[in-house]
Design an enzyme around this catalytic site. Sequence first.
Site, short mmCIF file in Angstrom:
data_model
loop_
_atom_site.label_atom_id
_atom_site.label_comp_id
_atom_site.label_asym_id
_atom_site.label_seq_id
_atom_site.Cartn_x
_atom_site.Cartn_y
_atom_site.Cartn_z
CG HIS A 130 -0.25 -0.10 2.52
ND1 HIS A 130 0.25 -1.28 3.01
CD2 HIS A 130 0.08 0.84 3.44
CE1 HIS A 130 0.84 -1.07 4.18
NE2 HIS A 130 0.75 0.21 4.46
CB CYS A 186 7.42 20.52 15.62
SG CYS A 186 5.93 21.33 14.98
CB CYS A 189 7.80 25.38 14.27
SG CYS A 189 7.95 24.42 15.80
CG HIS A 203 4.54 21.89 19.59
ND1 HIS A 203 4.68 23.22 19.92
CD2 HIS A 203 5.04 21.78 18.32
CE1 HIS A 203 5.24 23.87 18.90
NE2 HIS A 203 5.46 23.01 17.92
CD GLU A 207 3.38 24.60 15.37
OE1 GLU A 207 2.74 25.58 14.96
OE2 GLU A 207 4.63 24.56 15.40
ZN LIG Z 1 6.01 23.35 16.01
ZN LIG Z 2 1.57 1.37 6.06
#
Ligand SMILES: [Zn+2]
Ligand SMILES: [Zn+2]
Length: 217
Positions: A130, A186, A189, A203, A207
């Site tokens: 997949h 992240c 950022c 966080h 965001e």
């Molecule tokens: Zn961030």
């Molecule tokens: Zn997968």
Amino acid sequence: MMPWRFALKQYIVHPERTPASQLIYYNDKVSIINDGFPKSICHLLVMPRDSNLTKKHPTVSLTEDIKAELWPYVEMAQNHIFETFTNEYELVEPIPNCFETIEDFRDKETFINNFIQVGVHSVPSMGNLHIHVITKDFHSDNLKRKNHYISFTTTFFKKWEELPLSEIPDRDYMINEVIKHHDLICSYCGKNFFNKFAKLKSHLDDEFTLHFKKKIE
Ligand SMILES: [Zn+2]
Ligand SMILES: [Zn+2]
């Protein structure tokens, strides 16, 4: 009962039995479905239905020829995601290097290039081949563990452009080094959360709410 590892098999053997809410498209070549446990707002799987190809390792078996055959369906998934996401959400705050302006967000090409990733896992947990087509918000209740996030945001995720690899990635290295020890960064950022998944998770939710707002019907 079918073993968990082959839980995706039903979608290529009997796509017509897939609930309408989950089925995006199928023909004799592919099935496109919503991932049952989406890790972002939009998370689709493109699955070739060929009974041999489905058993192969995705990192080495998506040759240039097969990729060319599958590409229209990947595009279909990307288009579907663009429509779905932009119908449901507005951008309320720019995302650096992704959506600098509202126009970027509304531009299909920019949206697809900067906010959707296409590829496969180095060590797939599901036995049927997949291809993941997923937005980069990682805003989902199904994102419950460090490995869920790492598997999409590090070299564990092999991008469409990198495929096919010349050999299958080393399973032990991928699981024991990348999944266990890679820092949590992240995706909006670039802030490093090291191994603090709960902190990253909250966080990411901040965001998301900072940058996107659900449209009012
Ligand atoms: Zn961030
Ligand atoms: Zn997968």
